[in-house]
Design an enzyme around this catalytic site. Structure first.
Site, PDB file in Angstrom:
ATOM      1  N   SER A 134       4.320   6.791  -7.083  1.00 52.58           N
ATOM      2  CA  SER A 134       5.076   6.888  -5.828  1.00 52.58           C
ATOM      3  C   SER A 134       6.319   7.747  -6.005  1.00 52.58           C
ATOM      4  O   SER A 134       6.908   7.798  -7.099  1.00 52.58           O
ATOM      5  CB  SER A 134       5.502   5.478  -5.415  1.00 52.58           C
ATOM      6  OG  SER A 134       6.527   5.547  -4.452  1.00 52.58           O
ATOM      7  N   TYR A 165      10.225  -1.383  -8.072  1.00 54.29           N
ATOM      8  CA  TYR A 165       8.915  -0.810  -7.709  1.00 54.29           C
ATOM      9  C   TYR A 165       8.775   0.588  -8.332  1.00 54.29           C
ATOM     10  O   TYR A 165       7.741   0.931  -8.918  1.00 54.29           O
ATOM     11  CB  TYR A 165       8.831  -0.758  -6.185  1.00 54.29           C
ATOM     12  CG  TYR A 165       7.682   0.026  -5.615  1.00 54.29           C
ATOM     13  CD1 TYR A 165       6.382  -0.467  -5.615  1.00 54.29           C
ATOM     14  CD2 TYR A 165       7.899   1.281  -5.022  1.00 54.29           C
ATOM     15  CE1 TYR A 165       5.332   0.263  -5.062  1.00 54.29           C
ATOM     16  CE2 TYR A 165       6.860   2.010  -4.472  1.00 54.29           C
ATOM     17  CZ  TYR A 165       5.576   1.498  -4.494  1.00 54.29           C
ATOM     18  OH  TYR A 165       4.554   2.219  -3.948  1.00 54.29           O
ATOM     19  N   ASN A 194       5.241   8.516   1.185  1.00 51.88           N
ATOM     20  CA  ASN A 194       5.100   7.947   2.538  1.00 51.88           C
ATOM     21  C   ASN A 194       3.839   8.384   3.281  1.00 51.88           C
ATOM     22  O   ASN A 194       3.865   9.329   4.079  1.00 51.88           O
ATOM     23  CB  ASN A 194       6.308   8.327   3.420  1.00 51.88           C
ATOM     24  CG  ASN A 194       7.567   7.637   2.960  1.00 51.88           C
ATOM     25  OD1 ASN A 194       7.552   6.460   2.642  1.00 51.88           O
ATOM     26  ND2 ASN A 194       8.660   8.371   2.916  1.00 51.88           N
ATOM     27  N   LYS A 208       5.392   0.365   6.812  1.00 54.22           N
ATOM     28  CA  LYS A 208       6.295   1.486   6.515  1.00 54.22           C
ATOM     29  C   LYS A 208       6.925   1.990   7.812  1.00 54.22           C
ATOM     30  O   LYS A 208       6.478   1.650   8.902  1.00 54.22           O
ATOM     31  CB  LYS A 208       5.518   2.617   5.862  1.00 54.22           C
ATOM     32  CG  LYS A 208       4.780   2.229   4.607  1.00 54.22           C
ATOM     33  CD  LYS A 208       5.770   2.061   3.465  1.00 54.22           C
ATOM     34  CE  LYS A 208       5.081   1.772   2.154  1.00 54.22           C
ATOM     35  NZ  LYS A 208       4.185   2.805   1.726  1.00 54.22           N
ATOM     36  N   GLN A 232      19.311   8.981   7.333  1.00 58.31           N
ATOM     37  CA  GLN A 232      18.578   9.166   6.079  1.00 58.31           C
ATOM     38  C   GLN A 232      17.297   9.952   6.371  1.00 58.31           C
ATOM     39  O   GLN A 232      16.704   9.788   7.435  1.00 58.31           O
ATOM     40  CB  GLN A 232      18.283   7.814   5.394  1.00 58.31           C
ATOM     41  CG  GLN A 232      17.391   6.849   6.136  1.00 58.31           C
ATOM     42  CD  GLN A 232      18.122   5.943   7.122  1.00 58.31           C
ATOM     43  OE1 GLN A 232      19.136   6.319   7.702  1.00 58.31           O
ATOM     44  NE2 GLN A 232      17.595   4.749   7.350  1.00 58.31           N
TER      45      GLN A 232
HETATM   46  P1  NAD Z   1      -1.757  -1.371   0.482  1.00 55.74           P
HETATM   47  O1  NAD Z   1      -0.768  -2.452   0.217  1.00 55.74           O
HETATM   48  O2  NAD Z   1      -2.302  -1.238   1.846  1.00 55.74           O
HETATM   49  O3  NAD Z   1      -2.970  -1.494  -0.535  1.00 55.74           O
HETATM   50  C1  NAD Z   1      -2.822  -2.029  -1.821  1.00 55.74           C
HETATM   51  C2  NAD Z   1      -3.913  -3.062  -1.990  1.00 55.74           C
HETATM   52  O4  NAD Z   1      -3.791  -3.630  -3.292  1.00 55.74           O
HETATM   53  C3  NAD Z   1      -3.806  -4.212  -0.994  1.00 55.74           C
HETATM   54  O5  NAD Z   1      -4.986  -4.302  -0.203  1.00 55.74           O
HETATM   55  C4  NAD Z   1      -3.651  -5.438  -1.863  1.00 55.74           C
HETATM   56  O6  NAD Z   1      -4.326  -6.589  -1.360  1.00 55.74           O
HETATM   57  C5  NAD Z   1      -4.233  -4.954  -3.169  1.00 55.74           C
HETATM   58  N1  NAD Z   1      -3.773  -5.788  -4.278  1.00 55.74           N
HETATM   59  C6  NAD Z   1      -2.499  -6.174  -4.523  1.00 55.74           C
HETATM   60  N2  NAD Z   1      -2.481  -6.983  -5.586  1.00 55.74           N
HETATM   61  C7  NAD Z   1      -3.767  -7.105  -6.021  1.00 55.74           C
HETATM   62  C8  NAD Z   1      -4.380  -7.828  -7.069  1.00 55.74           C
HETATM   63  N3  NAD Z   1      -3.667  -8.597  -7.897  1.00 55.74           N
HETATM   64  N4  NAD Z   1      -5.720  -7.747  -7.212  1.00 55.74           N
HETATM   65  C9  NAD Z   1      -6.467  -6.976  -6.345  1.00 55.74           C
HETATM   66  N5  NAD Z   1      -5.932  -6.282  -5.335  1.00 55.74           N
HETATM   67  C10 NAD Z   1      -4.590  -6.340  -5.183  1.00 55.74           C
HETATM   68  O7  NAD Z   1      -1.058  -0.011  -0.009  1.00 55.74           O
HETATM   69  P2  NAD Z   1      -1.450   1.495   0.290  1.00 55.74           P
HETATM   70  O8  NAD Z   1      -0.478   2.015   1.258  1.00 55.74           O
HETATM   71  O9  NAD Z   1      -2.892   1.613   0.537  1.00 55.74           O
HETATM   72  O10 NAD Z   1      -1.087   2.154  -1.122  1.00 55.74           O
HETATM   73  C11 NAD Z   1      -2.040   2.336  -2.138  1.00 55.74           C
HETATM   74  C12 NAD Z   1      -1.326   2.745  -3.422  1.00 55.74           C
HETATM   75  O11 NAD Z   1      -0.528   3.924  -3.193  1.00 55.74           O
HETATM   76  C13 NAD Z   1      -0.369   1.686  -3.945  1.00 55.74           C
HETATM   77  O12 NAD Z   1      -0.447   1.674  -5.356  1.00 55.74           O
HETATM   78  C14 NAD Z   1       0.991   2.183  -3.538  1.00 55.74           C
HETATM   79  O13 NAD Z   1       2.007   1.744  -4.411  1.00 55.74           O
HETATM   80  C15 NAD Z   1       0.807   3.688  -3.604  1.00 55.74           C
HETATM   81  N6  NAD Z   1       1.731   4.371  -2.695  1.00 55.74           N
HETATM   82  C16 NAD Z   1       1.547   4.262  -1.343  1.00 55.74           C
HETATM   83  C17 NAD Z   1       2.428   4.906  -0.497  1.00 55.74           C
HETATM   84  C18 NAD Z   1       2.274   4.809   0.994  1.00 55.74           C
HETATM   85  O14 NAD Z   1       3.089   5.403   1.703  1.00 55.74           O
HETATM   86  N7  NAD Z   1       1.286   4.109   1.525  1.00 55.74           N
HETATM   87  C19 NAD Z   1       3.507   5.657  -1.019  1.00 55.74           C
HETATM   88  C20 NAD Z   1       3.650   5.730  -2.400  1.00 55.74           C
HETATM   89  C21 NAD Z   1       2.748   5.095  -3.231  1.00 55.74           C
END
Ligand code: NAD
Length: 352
Positions: A134, A165, A194, A208, A232
């Protein structure tokens, strides 16, 4: 066996659902694993062939799901997963990751998932692993000026993320790259900035900014609250561009990353809010909330994050010869339409 196989960890979430759908469309056999019993918005047959509800913090589960259905044993390198996408994380928007209240869980849960994944992917001989880091791992001191944030990949060190995080993401980037160096695990590491769009969290505290603004504009008739002074800056990438960027990065041979996947169209949060208001067609005012409300019980700063953040796509464009192209306004229109529907449906349910 000619069918390609993909494993999407965290596929019960926002990006993973869209990615699963795209992989299915491309003809992959897809397994999704997520702690959620089911995807909140998709029917499983639309995003995968097999949906496993399970906790990726458990190494025994990770050992099982890392074996492809066509693989006879861990040693059967020919039939191991072609593509593994590690998206699972304990995460949410600013209201979740910047208050300090969830720091221990965020670090512990996500690190365990990544430790298990890197280890099992390596001993199962999977062919390639994508890790979603991220923009939150970038140093806070380079993001104090809202007009000129520096998020060039090379600016990551000396490290100084503004949240736990971000620190966990930085640790896990290094973890996957270390497995590459020491065990030859073929990895691709990207830093998402994002990502937004339909079929994602839109309420409940983990949403978000784009989803929050669309929901507030859809729900309100008078004013919407925006955290902080609203000056911001951020950039937001529409989900379809994100999936395309991930697949292009994953399917080239020579560049491991880390690389930014984001948009360079930077706006203030007030501009984002105004965009949602304009799309809603309502006469709504923005109310910026500052001050007391933004110091949490540990004395942490307000949950608005850094002053400025924008993706720098120079490296991605140079290596991939392609760039994301959907304007923010187009993505916001699609997102608003979907969230507006959700708001209407939930008020119908509440009034029954
Ligand atoms: P999200 O929260 O919708 O999806 C993450 C999924 O991981 C969730 O469905 C959750 O249930 C699952 N999860 C959490 N803990 C778990 C566990 N112990 N076992 C199994 N599943 C588990 O998030 P997203 O927006 O789809 O993001 C996906 C990835 O991208 C994440 O790693 C996030 O940190 C990264 N990311 C996302 C963004 C964004 O803007 N969406 C930005 C930067 C980084």
């Amino acid at each position: 066996m000619s069918k390609k196989t993909a494993l999407v960890l965290g596929g019960g979430g926002f990006i993973g659902g869209h990615l699963g759908k795209r992989l299915l469309k491309e003809g992959f056999w897809v397994r999704i694993v997520d702690i959620k019993g089911q995807h909140e918005f998709w029917d499983h047959e639309d995003i995968c062939n097999e949906y496993v509800a399970g906790d990726l913090r458990d190494p025994r589960l990770v050992e099982k799901i890392m074996l492809s259905p066509f693989q006879n044993s861990k040693e059967d390198k020919d039939n191991s997963f072609d593509e593994v996408y590690q998206l699972a994380a304990d995460m949410g928007g600013a209201g979740y990751i910047f208050t300090g209240d969830n720091d221990a869980n965020v670090m512990h849960n996500s690190a365990l998932i990544n430790l298990n994944t890197a280890h099992e992917a390596s001993i199962n001989n999977v062919k390639r692993v994508f890790y979603s880091s991220s923009a939150c791992m970038y140093p806070e001191h380079n993001q104090l000026d809202p007009d000129n944030p520096n998020c060039e990949e090379s600016s990551a060190y000396p490290a100084n993320p503004d949240s736990e995080y971000g620190w966990e993401k930085l640790f896990s980037e290094r973890l996957f790259l270390a497995f590459n160096r020491n065990y030859g695990l073929d990895v691709r590491v990207a830093r998402f900035h994002n990502i937004f769009g339909p079929m994602g969290t839109w309420t409940g505290g983990k949403e978000k900014a784009p989803a929050a603004m669309c929901r507030k504009a859809a729900e309100s008739e008078a004013k919407i609250e925006v955290w902080g002074d609203g000056l911001q800056t951020r950039s937001f990438l529409y989900i379809d561009d994100c999936v395309e960027a991930v697949l292009r990065f994953m399917r080239q041979e020579s560049f491991y990353g880390p690389v930014n996947i984001g948009s360079e169209e930077m706006v203030t949060i007030n501009e984002l809010a105004q965009m949602a208001i304009d799309i809603s067609g309502k006469d709504i005012k923005i109310n910026n909330i500052e001050g007391q409300a933004f110091v949490d019980k540990y004395g942490f700063k307000c949950p608005v994050g850094v002053r400025g953040r924008n993706s720098d796509n120079t490296l991605y464009k140079e290596k991939m010869g392609w760039e994301v192209n959907m304007p923010l306004l187009e993505g916001m229109k699609k997102t608003f339409t979907w969230i507006n529907e959700q708001v209407k449906n939930s008020s119908l349910v509440a009034s029954k």
